[in-house]
Design an enzyme around this catalytic site. Structure first.
Site, PDB file in Angstrom:
ATOM      1  CB  VAL A 126      -0.961  -0.006   1.153  1.00 55.49           C
ATOM      2  CG1 VAL A 126      -1.741   1.157   1.199  1.00 55.49           C
ATOM      3  CG2 VAL A 126      -1.867  -1.285   1.480  1.00 55.49           C
ATOM      4  CG  ASP A 127       3.786   3.864  -2.114  1.00 55.90           C
ATOM      5  OD1 ASP A 127       3.641   4.827  -1.618  1.00 55.90           O
ATOM      6  OD2 ASP A 127       4.716   4.041  -3.034  1.00 55.90           O
ATOM      7  CB  SER A 128      -1.038   7.096   0.153  1.00 51.22           C
ATOM      8  OG  SER A 128      -0.176   7.391   0.767  1.00 51.22           O
ATOM      9  N   GLY A 129       1.793   7.237  -1.928  1.00 56.93           N
ATOM     10  CA  GLY A 129       2.473   8.240  -2.722  1.00 56.93           C
ATOM     11  C   GLY A 129       2.617   7.989  -4.099  1.00 56.93           C
TER      12      GLY A 129
END
Length: 332
Positions: A126-129
């Site tokens: 999970v990588d919101s960037g």
């Protein structure tokens, strides 16, 4: 660190590579008992704790000659004095952090969740960037998605390194918890992570990264993040880097001009700004082909009114040869 117990100090040293290396070098008798809590407590009490935290002031003053009054007005001397003051400030700041906030030197583990793609279990990072949701080529093949790969959407993913984008899978079922969600994948070369859940999916389904409860929340459903022992070993020891920001995708032609090996990178975070190129064409892909349809701007405006990015809308129309309905299906 006077308010910490010997056991807390032992755990901090074991979790902090900087401290662990220093203990092994300067206090071998303490390093020898790190795995024995009782022996460590006894040895710790026999050592002056301040020794472990203090960096001698001579470290940065060694090699610094004394100056006469005339020398003090020299520009180079002033620069060396300024650098010494700066280094002393850095040292003092680090000593203060070790003494008052030793936890900041500990390891931060990445966020992973269990998902399923076409019935195949995958650990998703999970990588919101990262703007786009990523799938590795190997994972796409295992999940049976290579037959749906649109190779017109090729380019280069840029981050700390670069990786070649093989194409896009415009829609595939993704199971997260009890939810079945249609997902769009950008498929790239590389094996560091099977899947990266990017901001496009997180925002599309209004996901919430709840660090307090250690869950990913989507539509009221809570999906727990994986524990340390379940995280893929390849990313278990990733250290933060200032170069991990500013991720993006460039067309293959532009990337090849700036790098002799655009496939050498491993970072998977992306910014979707790649234009599709016609399969079998000898021309390098461009960001957006020159508009030939006089109604192109109005079609882009219609897609933008539906909530799509103008650049992505133009790229989708280009891939669909100006067909508005087909372009919209690409973007869904």
């Amino acid at each position: 660190m006077n308010n910490l117990t010997p056991e807390n100090i032992r755990q901090t040293i074991l979790a902090t590579p900087f401290l662990l290396n220093r203990i092994r070098t300067e206090f071998p008798q303490l390093a020898a008992v790190l795995n024995d809590p009782n022996a460590f407590a006894t040895t710790w009490q026999s050592i002056n704790a301040s020794q472990l935290l203090q960096i001698p002031s001579s470290t940065y003053s060694m090699g610094m000659p004394s100056f006469s009054e005339d020398d003090l007005f020299d520009v180079e001397v002033q620069r060396r004095i300024e650098e010494q003051i700066r280094q002393n400030a850095v040292t003092e700041n680090m000593q203060s952090a070790i003494e008052n906030h030793p936890e900041v030197f500990g390891q931060v583990y990445m966020l992973f969740v269990n998902v399923e793609i076409n019935g195949h279990k995958v650990k998703a990072f999970v990588d919101s960037g990262a703007q786009a949701t990523i799938l590795s080529a190997d994972c796409a093949e295992k999940c049976g998605l290579t037959r749906l790969l649109d190779t017109r959407f090729q380019g280069v993913a840029k981050g700390v390194g670069m990786a070649k984008i093989l194409g896009c899978v415009h829609s595939a079922p993704l199971k997260i918890g009890d939810l079945y969600l249609p997902c769009r994948f950008t498929v790239i070369e590389g094996r560091d992570v099977d899947m990266l859940l990017g901001l496009d999916m997180l925002r599309r389904y209004q996901a919430c990264i709840d660090l307090e409860n250690n869950v990913l929340r989507i539509h009221g459903k809570e999906i727990p993040f994986l524990g340390e022992s379940e995280i893929p070993k390849l990313l278990a020891n990733v250290e933060p880097s200032a170069n991990a920001h500013g991720l993006g995708i460039e067309p293959a032609s532009k990337a090849s001009a700036s790098s002799p090996n655009p496939q050498s990178g491993t970072r998977l975070g992306t910014k979707e700004s790649v234009a599709p190129n016609n399969e079998g064409s000898s021309n390098p892909p461009s960001l957006v082909n020159p508009p030939t349809d006089p109604g192109l701007n109005s079609k882009i405006a219609q897609l933008v009114s539906m909530g799509f990015d103008p650049l992505e809308a133009a790229q989708a129309l280009d891939a669909a040869n100006g067909d508005l309905d087909v372009a919209a299906s690409f973007l869904l």
